[in-house]
Every structure is written in structure tokens, then in C-alpha cells.
Scaffold this active site. Structure first.
Site, PDB file in Angstrom:
ATOM      1  N   ASP A  80      -7.819  49.051 -10.634  1.00 57.85           N
ATOM      2  CA  ASP A  80      -6.351  48.705 -11.338  1.00 57.85           C
ATOM      3  C   ASP A  80      -5.847  47.529 -10.834  1.00 57.85           C
ATOM      4  OD1 ASP A  80      -4.544  48.782 -13.357  1.00 57.85           O
ATOM      5  OD2 ASP A  80      -3.653  50.803 -12.645  1.00 57.85           O
ATOM      6  N   SER A  81      -5.102  46.689 -11.379  1.00 58.42           N
ATOM      7  CA  SER A  81      -4.841  45.504 -10.968  1.00 58.42           C
ATOM      8  C   SER A  81      -3.549  45.463  -9.851  1.00 58.42           C
ATOM      9  CB  SER A  81      -4.140  44.866 -12.085  1.00 58.42           C
ATOM     10  OG  SER A  81      -3.081  45.565 -12.652  1.00 58.42           O
ATOM     11  N   GLY A 132      -0.516  45.954 -10.771  1.00 54.51           N
ATOM     12  CA  GLY A 132       0.712  45.898 -11.563  1.00 54.51           C
ATOM     13  C   GLY A 132       1.523  46.918 -11.479  1.00 54.51           C
ATOM     14  N   PHE A 133       0.983  48.240 -12.057  1.00 58.74           N
ATOM     15  CA  PHE A 133       1.564  49.445 -12.116  1.00 58.74           C
ATOM     16  C   PHE A 133       2.222  50.032 -10.883  1.00 58.74           C
ATOM     17  CE2 PHE A 133       1.435  54.259 -12.950  1.00 58.74           C
ATOM     18  CZ  PHE A 133       2.238  54.228 -13.961  1.00 58.74           C
ATOM     19  N   ASP A 193      -0.360  43.089 -15.069  1.00 53.79           N
ATOM     20  CA  ASP A 193       0.567  43.478 -16.002  1.00 53.79           C
ATOM     21  C   ASP A 193       1.998  44.235 -15.671  1.00 53.79           C
ATOM     22  OD1 ASP A 193      -0.568  45.727 -15.316  1.00 53.79           O
ATOM     23  OD2 ASP A 193      -0.185  46.857 -17.168  1.00 53.79           O
ATOM     24  N   GLN A 226       0.749  46.015 -23.896  1.00 52.41           N
ATOM     25  CA  GLN A 226       2.229  46.878 -23.369  1.00 52.41           C
ATOM     26  C   GLN A 226       3.002  46.737 -24.803  1.00 52.41           C
ATOM     27  OE1 GLN A 226       2.549  48.615 -20.856  1.00 52.41           O
ATOM     28  NE2 GLN A 226       1.237  48.007 -19.416  1.00 52.41           N
ATOM     29  N   GLY A 229       1.532  51.369 -20.210  1.00 50.25           N
ATOM     30  CA  GLY A 229       2.675  51.666 -20.608  1.00 50.25           C
ATOM     31  C   GLY A 229       2.819  53.053 -21.409  1.00 50.25           C
ATOM     32  N   ASP A 257      -8.535  57.673 -17.435  1.00 53.43           N
ATOM     33  CA  ASP A 257      -8.238  58.155 -15.911  1.00 53.43           C
ATOM     34  C   ASP A 257      -7.072  59.041 -15.829  1.00 53.43           C
ATOM     35  OD1 ASP A 257      -6.223  56.559 -13.840  1.00 53.43           O
ATOM     36  OD2 ASP A 257      -6.542  55.448 -15.666  1.00 53.43           O
ATOM     37  N   CYS A 291     -19.889  78.111 -15.432  1.00 49.62           N
ATOM     38  CA  CYS A 291     -19.727  76.704 -14.926  1.00 49.62           C
ATOM     39  C   CYS A 291     -20.767  76.306 -13.904  1.00 49.62           C
ATOM     40  CB  CYS A 291     -18.364  76.490 -14.408  1.00 49.62           C
ATOM     41  SG  CYS A 291     -17.820  74.739 -13.550  1.00 49.62           S
ATOM     42  N   CYS A 332     -20.684  73.911 -11.851  1.00 46.92           N
ATOM     43  CA  CYS A 332     -20.062  72.997 -10.776  1.00 46.92           C
ATOM     44  C   CYS A 332     -20.372  73.597  -9.367  1.00 46.92           C
ATOM     45  CB  CYS A 332     -18.381  72.788 -10.778  1.00 46.92           C
ATOM     46  SG  CYS A 332     -17.600  74.182  -9.855  1.00 46.92           S
ATOM     47  N   CYS A 356     -18.349  76.996  -8.602  1.00 45.26           N
ATOM     48  CA  CYS A 356     -18.721  78.251  -9.442  1.00 45.26           C
ATOM     49  C   CYS A 356     -20.042  78.784  -9.163  1.00 45.26           C
ATOM     50  CB  CYS A 356     -18.331  77.899 -10.907  1.00 45.26           C
ATOM     51  SG  CYS A 356     -16.592  77.748 -11.184  1.00 45.26           S
ATOM     52  N   HIS A 360     -14.290  71.638  -8.755  1.00 47.21           N
ATOM     53  CA  HIS A 360     -14.447  72.310  -9.794  1.00 47.21           C
ATOM     54  C   HIS A 360     -13.584  71.532 -11.070  1.00 47.21           C
ATOM     55  CE1 HIS A 360     -14.100  75.206 -13.203  1.00 47.21           C
ATOM     56  NE2 HIS A 360     -13.027  75.049 -13.261  1.00 47.21           N
TER      57      HIS A 360
END
Ligand code: PRF
Ligand code: ZN
Length: 378
Positions: A90-91, A93-94, A144, A195, A222, A272, A310, A312, A315, A341
Site C-alpha cells: 500500500d502506498s 497515503g491511507f 492517494d 475515491q 475510501g 485485504d 478444518c 488448519c 485444528c 486458524h
């Protein structure tokens, strides 16, 4: 061709994205390792075991601590963390807006104070691209501004116009960096970010403009910043049709399993979110019959795995009672087992979504999954 659109069902897309670090089957959930580590003591070897396809790291965090220049000197992020599959960065920005002591936003970029040592830092589109190039990620996000959900129309209009100008600068700078001799990943891909808060007309206008840049992918940013789920779905209903269908669409920072199912239905293919790792660290685990809080006394003598069947690592070997004991004793292993998990649950749900799309049965799958998760706890 980087993105193959394999199948559609309504607006939902089943795709395959080809990168220098391998193929990404979509829809996909990207596992968040902000500082090049998934919180909860999860290693890259673990990531391979829990069906992770893409790891996500943050430009801002790696820039302020350890530093992208050092990581480049050591061979780039893939080598540094021993992960040879796709990485999306991620850039900044956020994160600059949500974490750092801001700040001045100007045409050139943003000035802020580091959340580590308070030092003053400047970041604009060129700086963000330079850092992401130093890291050598597979996919770099555009720099952004993410306006607050409640921002006024005039503020959002000006902000989106600036984000568009920043995108042109990102594209130009990435082309320059990718052509340099010493660049780690010369095939780094730039994703643009839509955005416009909850103003559908601003978002649509913006989507049309950025689509013309012919970037390899586009994100909807956004969202999940304080608006309701219904508002978020409404924005997706309106804006996704204006983003290229033959490119990946990435919904940033979203969300719950239900949010993901709803967004896939509206044409999103990348996701994500920190929920699975954050909830895991608090002993909250996902199952097909709702979330469990393993701190609850009722699990004291429960020798069943978190979820029957499961696959994983947790489990396969441990009971709810044991994991609860570890959490109560504040043993790191307790958190780790819950995070493993949860990430496995998310990655498996994405696999189920892809299988359902392949079979042309996504609508039925979505309904079944939502109904079963809403049933509550066992
Ligand atoms: N922009 C960037 N990263 C982000 C967001 C955004 O709007 C969001 C919003 N949910 C999460 N991560 N660059
Ligand atoms: Zn499990």
C-alpha cells in the site's frame, strides 16, 4: 494479458492474474503483514501452509522503520522476508492519514510526523513510488488521499481531483523507476485507486477518468472508514461497473466474511483486512457457525477443534480447551494458533468462492455461507 477473466456469474468474476512472482487466482484475500510480518508471530513458512497467495505490506511503516533503502540494499522485500510469491504494497497515503501526526496536504504531497519518533517526513507520489520500487513489491498502489466518510462534498471534489493528478505523477514515476538498471522489480505493477467517499457521481466520474490510464488494476479506496455496510454496497453497485471488467478490482481494507461475499457479488476480486489477525490476537475465531470467543468459560473442557473438519495447523492438532488455556495464560502460542486458524478460514472461504464460481453456483454458495455463519455459535 495479465488478467484472465475465466468466468462470470452476474457481476461476480472468477479470474487469474499473472505476475512475475506467480499466478494469483481470484477472488483472493491478501494477508496483511504491515511491517513485513503478519502480527501474531506468523512466519512466511506459516503463510505457505495456510493457503496465502498474496502478502501485503505497507510503504509507510517500512519507510519509517528499518527503511526501504536498507531493504533494497539487502535485495528487496521478497528476499528479506523469504517470500517469493506476490506482494502488494500500500502506498502510504491511507496510513499517513490514519496513523501519523499530520500534517499539511499540499499539491506536492503530505508532510507528517513519524508515529515512531515524531520526525518530520514528506511523502508525495514520487516518494511513495520510490519507496515501493526500493521494496520491489509485485504490485504498488497509487498515492492517494482517503477523505473521511463524513467529509463534505466540496472537500471530496477537491481531494479526488488532487488524487487524480497524483495518479498521473505515480504512473510517470513508476515508468521511470522500472526502466532503471538497479531496480529490483522492473515489472512492478501500478494499481490506481478510486475515491469519492459516498458520492456516487463523483466516484463514477473518477472511475471513468482513471480507467483511461490503462493501468493493470484498480482499487476502490475510501470505504470501510465509518459509512454503513449498506452505503458501502451502494457505492460498489454504482462504481464497479465503471472500472474495467478485464482488470482486477481491489476493495481496500475490507472486511468481514459477509462483506467479502457481498463485494464478490458486486464484481470485486482482491481484498485485504486486519480482522482475521486482529480478532485472532484477541481470541476471537471464525467458524462456519459464527465467531467464537475462546476466552469464554464454556470452552474450558471443550476438547473439539475450533472447527470440526478444518485443515488448519491449529485444528489439526489442538483443542478449544487447550487454545483457551494458552490465551488465559497469555502465552504467545495462543494468539498464534488463533491467527493461523482465522487466516486459514479466510483463505479457504476464498477458495470456496472460486470453486463455486467455477461451478456456476456462487449465488447458492453465498446464501448457504451467510445463513450458516449467522446461525450463531456452537
Ligand atoms: N487508500 C489506500 N489504502 C487504503 C485505503 C484507501 O482508501 C483504505 C480504505 N478502506 C484502506 N487502505 N491507499
Ligand atoms: Zn482451524
Amino acid at each position: 494479458m495479465k488478467y484472465e477473466l475465466l468466468k462470470t456469474e452476474g457481476r461476480a468474476k472468477r479470474g487469474r492474474f499473472h505476475t512475475v512472482h506467480g499466478v494469483i487466482e481470484t477472488p483472493v484475500f491478501m494477508n496483511v503483514g504491515t511491517v513485513a510480518a503478519i502480527k501474531g508471530a506468523v512466519s512466511t513458512d506459516d503463510l505457505r501452509e495456510i493457503k496465502c497467495q498474496v502478502e501485503l505490506s505497507n510503504t509507510y511503516h517500512l519507510h519509517v522503520r528499518t527503511g526501504d533503502k536498507l531493504i533494497k540494499e539487502l535485495g528487496g522485500l521478497h528476499k528479506f522476508m523469504n517470500w517469493d510469491r506476490p506482494i502488494l504494497t500500500d502506498s502510504g497515503g491511507f496510513q499517513v492519514f490514519s496513523l501519523a501526526g499530520i500534517r499539511k496536504i499540499k499539491e506536492e504531497g503530505v508532510t507528517f510526523n513519524s508515529h515512531i519518533d515524531g520526525r518530520k517526513i514528506f511523502m508525495g507520489p514520487e516518494e511513495s513510488m520510490q519507496i515501493q520500487s526500493n521494496l520491489g513489491s509485485t504490485i504498488a498502489m497509487a498515492f492517494d488521499e482517503c477523505p473521511p466518510a463524513l467529509a463534505e462534498r466540496k472537500y471530496v471534489e477537491d481531494s479526488v481531483a488532487r488524487t487524480t493528478r497524483w495518479l498521473y505523477r505515480c504512473k510517470e514515476e513508476m515508468a521511470r523507476l522500472n526502466s532503471l538498471e538497479k531496480t529490483i522489480n522492473k515489472e512492478q505493477l501500478l494499481f490506481g485507486i478510486n475515491q469519492g467517499a459516498v458520492f456516487n457521481d463523483i466516484r463514477i466520474e473518477h472511475a471513468k477518468i482513471i480507467s483511461e490510464l490503462d493501468l493493470p488494476g484498480y482499487a476502490v479506496g475510501g470505504l470501510a472508514v465509518g459509512e454503513s455496510h449498506e452505503q458501502m454496497y451502494d457505492v460498489l453497485d454504482h462504481v464497479v461497473p465503471y472500472l474495467p471488467q478485464n482488470k482486477p478490482t481491489y476493495l481496500m481494507g475490507v472486511g468481514t466474511p459477509a462483506n467479502i461475499l457481498e463485494a464478490v457479488d458486486r464484481g470485486v476480486d482482491f481484498f485485504d483486512c486486519v480482522y482475521p489477525s486482529r480478532n485472532g490476537r484477541h481470541g476471537h475465531v471464525y467458524t462456519n457457525h459464527g465467531k467464537l470467543n475462546l476466552f469464554n468459560q464454556k470452552f474450558e473442557k471443550d476438547m473439539r477443534p475450533i472447527e470440526e473438519g478444518c485443515g488448519c495447523p491449529t485444528c489439526r492438532s489442538y483443542s478449544r480447551a487447550y487454545v483457551r488455556h494458552l490465551l488465559k495464560a497469555k502465552e504467545m502460542l495462543g494468539m498464534r494458533l488463533c491467527v493461523l486458524h482465522n487466516l486459514y478460514f479466510y483463505n479457504t472461504m476464498m477458495e470456496e468462492i472460486r470453486d463455486a464460481l467455477d461451478a456456476g453456483e456462487f449465488a447458492a454458495y453465498k446464501k448457504r455461507k451467510l445463513d450458516s455463519m449467522a446461525q450463531g455459535q456452537d
